[in-house]
Write an enzyme that holds these catalytic residues in place. Structure first.
Site, PDB file in Angstrom:
ATOM      1  N   GLU A   1       0.822  -1.215   0.000  1.00  0.00           N
ATOM      2  CA  GLU A   1       0.000   0.000   0.000  1.00  0.00           C
ATOM      3  C   GLU A   1       0.861   1.272   0.000  1.00  0.00           C
ATOM      4  O   GLU A   1       0.359   2.356   0.299  1.00  0.00           O
ATOM      5  CB  GLU A   1      -0.948   0.015   1.208  1.00  0.00           C
ATOM      6  CG  GLU A   1      -1.901  -1.163   1.300  1.00  0.00           C
ATOM      7  CD  GLU A   1      -2.931  -1.256   0.164  1.00  0.00           C
ATOM      8  OE1 GLU A   1      -2.966  -0.363  -0.719  1.00  0.00           O
ATOM      9  OE2 GLU A   1      -3.682  -2.241   0.155  1.00  0.00           O
TER      10      GLU A   1
ATOM     11  N   HIS B   1      -2.859   2.388   8.450  1.00  0.00           N
ATOM     12  CA  HIS B   1      -3.961   1.627   7.874  1.00  0.00           C
ATOM     13  C   HIS B   1      -4.167   0.352   8.665  1.00  0.00           C
ATOM     14  O   HIS B   1      -3.188  -0.297   9.058  1.00  0.00           O
ATOM     15  CB  HIS B   1      -3.645   1.294   6.406  1.00  0.00           C
ATOM     16  CG  HIS B   1      -4.525   0.248   5.815  1.00  0.00           C
ATOM     17  ND1 HIS B   1      -5.875   0.438   5.638  1.00  0.00           N
ATOM     18  CD2 HIS B   1      -4.262  -1.006   5.355  1.00  0.00           C
ATOM     19  CE1 HIS B   1      -6.395  -0.654   5.092  1.00  0.00           C
ATOM     20  NE2 HIS B   1      -5.436  -1.551   4.921  1.00  0.00           N
TER      21      HIS B   1
ATOM     22  N   HIS C   1      -7.506  -2.845   9.958  1.00  0.00           N
ATOM     23  CA  HIS C   1      -8.785  -3.501   9.676  1.00  0.00           C
ATOM     24  C   HIS C   1      -9.582  -3.688  10.975  1.00  0.00           C
ATOM     25  O   HIS C   1      -9.823  -4.832  11.383  1.00  0.00           O
ATOM     26  CB  HIS C   1      -8.553  -4.872   9.039  1.00  0.00           C
ATOM     27  CG  HIS C   1      -7.636  -4.881   7.839  1.00  0.00           C
ATOM     28  ND1 HIS C   1      -6.945  -6.006   7.436  1.00  0.00           N
ATOM     29  CD2 HIS C   1      -7.328  -3.912   6.936  1.00  0.00           C
ATOM     30  CE1 HIS C   1      -6.246  -5.739   6.337  1.00  0.00           C
ATOM     31  NE2 HIS C   1      -6.445  -4.473   6.024  1.00  0.00           N
TER      32      HIS C   1
ATOM     33  N   GLU D   1     -17.847  12.080  22.463  1.00  0.00           N
ATOM     34  CA  GLU D   1     -16.471  12.432  22.083  1.00  0.00           C
ATOM     35  C   GLU D   1     -16.207  12.408  20.572  1.00  0.00           C
ATOM     36  O   GLU D   1     -15.220  12.979  20.121  1.00  0.00           O
ATOM     37  CB  GLU D   1     -15.487  11.464  22.756  1.00  0.00           C
ATOM     38  CG  GLU D   1     -15.237  11.753  24.225  1.00  0.00           C
ATOM     39  CD  GLU D   1     -14.489  13.060  24.449  1.00  0.00           C
ATOM     40  OE1 GLU D   1     -13.466  13.297  23.787  1.00  0.00           O
ATOM     41  OE2 GLU D   1     -14.943  13.852  25.288  1.00  0.00           O
TER      42      GLU D   1
ATOM     43  N   HIS E   1     -13.010  -3.132   3.707  1.00  0.00           N
ATOM     44  CA  HIS E   1     -11.575  -3.384   3.820  1.00  0.00           C
ATOM     45  C   HIS E   1     -11.008  -2.836   5.139  1.00  0.00           C
ATOM     46  O   HIS E   1     -10.486  -3.602   5.944  1.00  0.00           O
ATOM     47  CB  HIS E   1     -10.830  -2.803   2.612  1.00  0.00           C
ATOM     48  CG  HIS E   1      -9.362  -3.099   2.625  1.00  0.00           C
ATOM     49  ND1 HIS E   1      -8.660  -3.475   1.509  1.00  0.00           N
ATOM     50  CD2 HIS E   1      -8.451  -3.074   3.644  1.00  0.00           C
ATOM     51  CE1 HIS E   1      -7.397  -3.687   1.834  1.00  0.00           C
ATOM     52  NE2 HIS E   1      -7.243  -3.441   3.123  1.00  0.00           N
TER      53      HIS E   1
HETATM   54  O1  2HA Z   1      -0.789  -4.977   3.857  1.00  0.00           O
HETATM   55  O2  2HA Z   1      -3.727  -4.364   4.770  1.00  0.00           O
HETATM   56  O3  2HA Z   1      -4.360  -3.362   2.429  1.00  0.00           O
HETATM   57  C1  2HA Z   1      -1.966  -5.668   3.990  1.00  0.00           C
HETATM   58  C2  2HA Z   1      -3.110  -4.763   3.824  1.00  0.00           C
HETATM   59  C3  2HA Z   1      -3.441  -4.380   2.451  1.00  0.00           C
HETATM   60 ZN    ZN Z   2      -5.622  -3.518   4.361  1.00  0.00          ZN
END
Ligand code: 2HA
Ligand code: ZN
Length: 270
Positions: free
Chosen positions: A116, A139, A141, A169, A210
């Site tokens: 990414e 980033h 999940h 908040e 995602h």
């Molecule tokens: O690197 O999260 O979006 C693994 C991820 C790809």
């Molecule tokens: Zn990801």
């Protein structure tokens, strides 16, 4: 040279990835972090002219030429960063043309930066224009945020308003709201361009089905943004389908904006 394993930026990366893993935000190789390092913070630990190898970035990150980043590696697990930072992390310097990353340290098994990287570098470029103090793109999940993308309309105004309404908040932490992308193929320049476009206006961008991107001046700010969205999404998912007895109104949100002197996205109300 000082021992790089004692460098504060290594500690910040190892502590943050370990914490994110424990929170369940980064299964397997999920998630990535890039942290722009001021050169004077790196030079006590590394000769920034001593390049181990050159790795193509896949696009021209011209505006970041000469900038140094510590970045999680592709295919690497957040779970493992703390026990082997030199293999799971890398320190790169963007070349003059922007299309090559010069490896200064790390990726010791011959690896490379996160897939990414386009989304990260393009987002850094935009966030630095919005705030020259920006240093981190993160980033991950997180469960409830991700679950919410399955059941909530993925419209920036509606999603932000829902999350502002989950707990007091929320609007205090992210008065600038949340950008939303539809489902897209990850790891591409296209999703990088789309993410960076949203980063012109938002410090938070949710990728439908995602995960989430956050941007900030340091780990605490960036982590705190994502943590607060995730907490609000958790409230939403815990109460979804139940009759609501109480709710935060637009007037409540305006009162918070006034009390905390917030510049909110007024058009996201009502
Ligand atoms: O690197 O999260 O979006 C693994 C991820 C790809
Ligand atoms: Zn990801």
């Amino acid at each position: 040279m000082k021992d790089i394993f004692n460098a504060p930026f290594i500690k910040e990366m190892t502590e943050t990835t370990a914490l994110m893993y424990k929170l369940g935000w980064d299964e397997r190789n999920g998630g990535n972090i890039s942290y722009m390092l001021d050169e004077e913070k790196v030079t006590p630990y590394l000769d920034t002219e001593d390049v181990i190898r050159e790795i193509p970035t896949g696009f021209a990150a011209k505006e970041l030429a000469g900038k140094i980043f510590i970045v999680t590696g592709t295919g690497k697990y957040f779970k493992n960063v703390e026990k082997d930072p030199e293999n799971n992390l890398g320190i790169i310097k963007i070349s003059e043309s922007g299309d090559t990353a010069q490896l200064l340290w790390g990726y010791s098994d011959g690896g490379r930066f996160t897939s990414e990287l386009p989304a990260h570098l393009m987002s850094h470029t935009q966030r630095l224009k919005a705030n020259p103090e920006n240093r981190i793109i993160m980033h991950c999940h997180p469960d409830y945020t991700l679950a919410m993308t399955q059941v909530h309309e993925m419209d920036e105004k509606k999603l932000t308003r829902t999350l502002w309404g989950q707990m007091t908040e929320s609007i205090v932490v992210f008065p600038d709201g949340i950008g939303v992308l539809p489902w897209m193929v990850c790891g591409t320049n296209d999703i990088g361009i789309a993410t960076a476009e949203k980063m012109k206006k938002y410090r938070l961008v949710i990728w439908t089905l995602h995960g989430i991107y956050g941007a900030g001046k340091d780990m605490d700010e960036t982590f705190g943004l994502i943590e607060t969205v995730e907490k609000a999404a958790k409230q939403y998912m815990l109460t979804a389908g139940l009759p609501k007895e109480n709710a935060i109104t637009d007037d409540n949100l305006r009162a918070l904006a006034k009390a905390f002197n917030l510049t909110i996205r007024e058009d996201f109300l009502g």
